[in-house]
Design an enzyme around this catalytic site. Structure first.
Site, PDB file in Angstrom:
ATOM      1  N   CYS A  98      26.838  89.884  22.534  1.00  0.00           N
ATOM      2  CA  CYS A  98      25.765  90.858  22.320  1.00  0.00           C
ATOM      3  C   CYS A  98      24.724  90.280  21.370  1.00  0.00           C
ATOM      4  O   CYS A  98      25.060  89.800  20.283  1.00  0.00           O
ATOM      5  CB  CYS A  98      26.371  92.133  21.753  1.00  0.00           C
ATOM      6  SG  CYS A  98      25.183  93.288  21.056  1.00  0.00           S
ATOM      7  N   GLU A  99      23.478  90.318  21.766  1.00  0.00           N
ATOM      8  CA  GLU A  99      22.431  89.750  20.927  1.00  0.00           C
ATOM      9  C   GLU A  99      22.117  90.613  19.708  1.00  0.00           C
ATOM     10  O   GLU A  99      21.431  90.165  18.788  1.00  0.00           O
ATOM     11  CB  GLU A  99      21.153  89.528  21.734  1.00  0.00           C
ATOM     12  CG  GLU A  99      20.483  90.784  22.231  1.00  0.00           C
ATOM     13  CD  GLU A  99      19.257  90.484  23.081  1.00  0.00           C
ATOM     14  OE1 GLU A  99      18.293  91.256  22.989  1.00  0.00           O
ATOM     15  OE2 GLU A  99      19.268  89.488  23.837  1.00  0.00           O
ATOM     16  N   HIS A 100      22.636  91.838  19.691  1.00  0.00           N
ATOM     17  CA  HIS A 100      22.374  92.724  18.556  1.00  0.00           C
ATOM     18  C   HIS A 100      23.371  92.524  17.421  1.00  0.00           C
ATOM     19  O   HIS A 100      23.012  92.668  16.244  1.00  0.00           O
ATOM     20  CB  HIS A 100      22.402  94.185  19.010  1.00  0.00           C
ATOM     21  CG  HIS A 100      21.384  94.493  20.060  1.00  0.00           C
ATOM     22  ND1 HIS A 100      21.643  95.325  21.127  1.00  0.00           N
ATOM     23  CD2 HIS A 100      20.116  94.054  20.228  1.00  0.00           C
ATOM     24  CE1 HIS A 100      20.571  95.393  21.899  1.00  0.00           C
ATOM     25  NE2 HIS A 100      19.637  94.636  21.374  1.00  0.00           N
ATOM     26  N   HIS A 101      24.636  92.213  17.767  1.00  0.00           N
ATOM     27  CA  HIS A 101      25.665  92.065  16.737  1.00  0.00           C
ATOM     28  C   HIS A 101      26.412  90.731  16.823  1.00  0.00           C
ATOM     29  O   HIS A 101      27.257  90.448  15.983  1.00  0.00           O
ATOM     30  CB  HIS A 101      26.684  93.206  16.833  1.00  0.00           C
ATOM     31  CG  HIS A 101      26.079  94.566  16.717  1.00  0.00           C
ATOM     32  ND1 HIS A 101      25.774  95.346  17.816  1.00  0.00           N
ATOM     33  CD2 HIS A 101      25.691  95.273  15.622  1.00  0.00           C
ATOM     34  CE1 HIS A 101      25.236  96.479  17.409  1.00  0.00           C
ATOM     35  NE2 HIS A 101      25.165  96.469  16.100  1.00  0.00           N
ATOM     36  N   GLN A 139      23.623  93.207  28.500  1.00  0.00           N
ATOM     37  CA  GLN A 139      24.172  93.215  29.857  1.00  0.00           C
ATOM     38  C   GLN A 139      23.086  93.435  30.895  1.00  0.00           C
ATOM     39  O   GLN A 139      23.121  92.860  31.988  1.00  0.00           O
ATOM     40  CB  GLN A 139      25.260  94.281  29.981  1.00  0.00           C
ATOM     41  CG  GLN A 139      25.963  94.271  31.345  1.00  0.00           C
ATOM     42  CD  GLN A 139      27.127  95.224  31.414  1.00  0.00           C
ATOM     43  OE1 GLN A 139      27.783  95.483  30.401  1.00  0.00           O
ATOM     44  NE2 GLN A 139      27.396  95.766  32.580  1.00  0.00           N
ATOM     45  N   HIS A 167      32.189  96.202  25.790  1.00  0.00           N
ATOM     46  CA  HIS A 167      31.439  95.628  24.679  1.00  0.00           C
ATOM     47  C   HIS A 167      32.182  95.835  23.363  1.00  0.00           C
ATOM     48  O   HIS A 167      32.449  96.975  22.965  1.00  0.00           O
ATOM     49  CB  HIS A 167      30.053  96.276  24.602  1.00  0.00           C
ATOM     50  CG  HIS A 167      29.167  95.920  25.759  1.00  0.00           C
ATOM     51  ND1 HIS A 167      28.045  95.134  25.611  1.00  0.00           N
ATOM     52  CD2 HIS A 167      29.253  96.226  27.078  1.00  0.00           C
ATOM     53  CE1 HIS A 167      27.465  94.968  26.802  1.00  0.00           C
ATOM     54  NE2 HIS A 167      28.184  95.630  27.700  1.00  0.00           N
ATOM     55  N   CYS A 169      31.056  95.419  20.479  1.00  0.00           N
ATOM     56  CA  CYS A 169      30.224  96.074  19.466  1.00  0.00           C
ATOM     57  C   CYS A 169      30.398  97.589  19.515  1.00  0.00           C
ATOM     58  O   CYS A 169      30.042  98.284  18.560  1.00  0.00           O
ATOM     59  CB  CYS A 169      28.753  95.698  19.646  1.00  0.00           C
ATOM     60  SG  CYS A 169      28.053  96.147  21.245  1.00  0.00           S
TER      61      CYS A 169
END
Length: 210
Positions: A98-101, A139, A167, A169
């Site tokens: 995940c590019e956020h976490h 995704q 996910h 996250c």
């Protein structure tokens, strides 16, 4: 560090690198900083080699930045006895981050296309999935990238991509809901234009007769 990547470049190649990457030594130093930030001692015996291990692991996790999906799809086979019906590859396992976490999400990809002049080796569809999965992702973006790459390289009558993933996250942090799956789809060509083709594809993904 004065390097940033453009992850939204819409080609099968790796994102544009606008400036140089940090060195391995700088990456290892960053890991040591994070270890200290957590409250542990990066100099203790069990953590001495952790920065090297993490950087080596990241080379594998994110190797997709150095790979090109179009190269994986470059070779096609035209001697298929006139076959022009649907080609489906189901249950391709993948993992991404995940590019956020920067925590993993894992799942399976299901890919279909209608060939026009030839077919691609079946393993290449799995390869294309990995090229894009081995990057920091959402995704939704991953689904679109796979479909775009196949459409660009093969120019088939249609492409369908179905991803289902869990996910971390969401399951390991935040709401901490385990076992929740996320489904994304992308349809091009005849799959986008004809709902019956979508139904046929989804039936084949589920293992039903179509």
């Amino acid at each position: 560090m004065d390097a940033i990547l453009d992850p939204f470049k819409k080609t099968g190649s790796a994102p544009d690198i606008k400036t140089a990457r940090p060195s391995r030594e700088e990456a290892e130093a960053a890991v040591r900083t994070l270890i200290a930030w957590t409250g542990d001692d990066p100099a203790r015996e069990g953590l001495l080699d952790t920065p090297k291990r993490v950087v080596k692991a990241y080379e594998e996790f994110y190797r997709g930045y150095d790979e090109n999906a179009q190269e994986a799809l470059a070779r096609t086979f035209e001697d298929v006895g006139g076959y022009d019906d649907i080609v489906v590859v189901r249950n391709i396992p993948f993992y991404s981050h995940c590019e956020h976490h920067m925590v993993p999400f894992t799942g399976k990809a299901h890919i279909a296309y209608y060939p026009i002049e030839g077919v691609v080796g079946l393993s290449k569809l799995a390869r294309v999935t990995d090229v894009f999965a081995r990057r920091m992702q959402t995704q939704e973006h991953l689904t679109a990238q796979i479909a775009d790459a196949i459409d660009e390289a093969l120019q088939p009558r249609g492409v369908a991509v179905f991803l289902e993933a869990e996910h971390m996250c969401m399951s390991l942090r935040g709401v901490q809901k385990h076992g929740v799956s996320t489904i994304t789809t992308q349809f091009k060509g005849v799959f986008r234009d004809d709902p019956n083709e979508q139904i046929r594809f989804l039936a084949l993904v589920r293992g039903e007769s179509a």
